[in-house]
Design an enzyme around this catalytic site. Structure first.
Site, short mmCIF file in Angstrom:
data_model
loop_
_atom_site.label_atom_id
_atom_site.label_comp_id
_atom_site.label_asym_id
_atom_site.label_seq_id
_atom_site.Cartn_x
_atom_site.Cartn_y
_atom_site.Cartn_z
N HIS A 162 43.47 54.44 -17.14
CA HIS A 162 43.22 53.39 -18.13
C HIS A 162 44.26 53.32 -19.25
CE1 HIS A 162 39.71 52.21 -16.07
NE2 HIS A 162 38.82 52.98 -16.64
N HIS A 236 36.28 46.58 -20.17
CA HIS A 236 35.44 47.70 -19.77
C HIS A 236 34.06 47.67 -20.44
CE1 HIS A 236 34.65 51.70 -18.19
NE2 HIS A 236 35.85 51.75 -17.65
N GLU A 372 35.36 45.75 -13.30
CA GLU A 372 36.69 45.69 -13.89
C GLU A 372 37.66 45.03 -12.92
OE1 GLU A 372 37.41 49.95 -14.90
OE2 GLU A 372 35.26 50.07 -14.62
C1 GLA Z 1 36.27 53.84 -15.08
C2 GLA Z 1 36.55 54.88 -14.09
C3 GLA Z 1 35.48 55.90 -14.06
C4 GLA Z 1 35.22 56.44 -15.45
C5 GLA Z 1 34.91 55.30 -16.37
C6 GLA Z 1 34.72 55.80 -17.77
O1 GLA Z 1 35.46 52.85 -14.64
O2 GLA Z 1 36.76 54.38 -12.79
O3 GLA Z 1 35.79 56.94 -13.19
O4 GLA Z 1 36.35 57.11 -15.90
O5 GLA Z 1 35.93 54.37 -16.34
O6 GLA Z 1 33.91 56.91 -17.86
#
Ligand code: GLA
Length: 387
Positions: A162, A236, A372
């Site tokens: 991210h 997110h 996402e």
């Molecule tokens: C994303 C990732 C997950 C986790 C979340 C936050 O969606 O794919 O594995 O890291 O963010 O906890």
């Protein structure tokens, strides 16, 4: 309403969340933001029920808090003509609340959030944030662009997730109210310097949130750079459509228009293979509740600790199309996702464990999910993945 079917949902319960991504630039490949390139991406659009009583549209700006270095963070409340509201802060370009009607017109918050700036400063779960530069994972934080190898911040085991430790989600963005005839709108801009988290090139990214008067929350991204680089931002928010942030999301019904997922290894990094969803718990081409097969004995579910995978969406041709629908029967709320992106990460809140709280409640395991839209994870290391 007791029966559920798609027609009923689409025509009788006009509550929608729609996520858009649109208009991605292309010089070599689309998720590579090239010199002087611009990228315009719409990622989130929410359409909910319109209430009968018309109210004035407005954007209210309030001081939300101060960062440890004294910089001020503002909250913007966007209220549309139907009375739906979204609250945004210019720290992380975060959606802190999204209040929309249920089938009876009762307006309730459908996203997880904290009660103060400190909660978002401490957060490691990306609640409501814009993540990037590269949403999702890059294997060992390494990629090659134009023959040069780059090393990104490692923040998820041995991988990059991210956008790194701070990325877009811990940045203070410049925010201004903008005119959009569709409804109240705020544009947030962040200049990410060359080398930040290991990425090449200065990148100026603008994210515009609009709460349209027909109850759509639209998020548009625009990016500019001065060097070839990567850009794959996404949004997110953690959704729970029930109106109660303490209830499980396992009974929400879901469809995803995808014939395959990108298979992952135990680090949640794509192997490069696509896995056909037929006869697997990943087949959401027709409605299934999230919980129906989440505990099936399937290696991919064990790796993800539930659903935490990228679906390789059908009909990827650069145009916006509907890819996901989620329905919560008790409230009658429906969330639709539209995107022009090739993939969508569906994450079933597997890491929520009761250690976070806000809005008067504790966030327990699987009380929210994320959707996402994005390029496939680790695309820069898989030439066979679309971009
Ligand atoms: C994303 C990732 C997950 C986790 C979340 C936050 O969606 O794919 O594995 O890291 O963010 O906890």
């Amino acid at each position: 309403m007791s029966l559920y079917n798609k027609v009923l949902v689409l025509h009788c319960i006009p509550h929608y969340v729609i996520i858009f991504k649109e208009g991605v630039l292309s010089m070599k490949t689309r998720n590579y933001l090239n010199r002087c390139g611009r990228m315009s991406v719409i990622i989130l659009c929410v359409l909910f029920n319109q209430l009968n009583a018309k109210v004035e549209t407005m954007v209210e700006k309030n001081l939300y808090g101060k960062l440890p270095d004294g910089r001020e963070v503002y909250q913007f409340t966007l209220k549309n003509a139907s009375g739906a509201t979204v609250k945004l802060i210019n720290y992380g370009a975060i959606v802190t609340s999204l209040c929309v009607p249920n089938r009876n017109g009762v307006i309730e918050d459908v996203v997880l959030g904290y009660d103060s700036l400190q909660g978002y400063i401490n957060d490691q779960s990306y609640f409501g944030a814009i993540v990037g530069r590269y949403g999702n994972r890059i294997n060992k934080g390494t990629f090659v662009l134009d023959g040069k190898e780059y090393h990104l911040t490692i923040n998820d085991g041995e991988n990059h997730l991210h956008g790194g430790k701070f990325g877009f989600f811990k940045a203070l963005w410049d925010a201004k109210v903008v005119n959009d005839s569709a409804g109240p709108s705020v544009a947030m801009t962040y200049v990410s310097p060359d080398g930040e988290e290991g990425y090449p090139g200065n990148v100026t990214i603008t994210v515009t949130y609009t709460l349209t008067n027909d109850n759509a929350l639209k998020i548009v991204y625009e990016g500019k750079t001065d060097k070839p680089t990567l850009l794959n931002p996404t949004h997110h928010s953690y959704f729970n459509l029930s109106g109660s942030l303490t209830t499980s999301i396992l009974d929400h019904k879901l469809t995803i228009d995808a014939d395959s997922i990108t298979e992952i290894d135990n680090r949640l990094i794509p192997t490069g293979r696509l896995l056909d969803v037929t006869n697997t718990p990943f087949d959401f081409r027709t409605f299934h509740t999230i919980g129906e097969r989440i505990n099936d004995n399937h290696l991919q579910l064990q790796y993800g600790k539930g659903y935490d995978h990228n679906w390789a969406l059908n009909s990827f041709n650069g145009k916006v199309r509907k890819v996901v629908e989620v329905y919560e029967e008790k409230s009658g709320r429906v969330l639709e996702v539209l995107t022009d992106q090739p993939g969508i990460q569906f994450y079933s809140g597997n890491f929520l464990d009761g250690s976070q709280k806000g809005k008067g409640v504790v966030y327990q395991h699987r009380t929210a999910f994320c959707l996402e839209p994005q390029c496939f994870p680790d695309s820069p290391n898989h030439p066979n993945f679309p971009s």
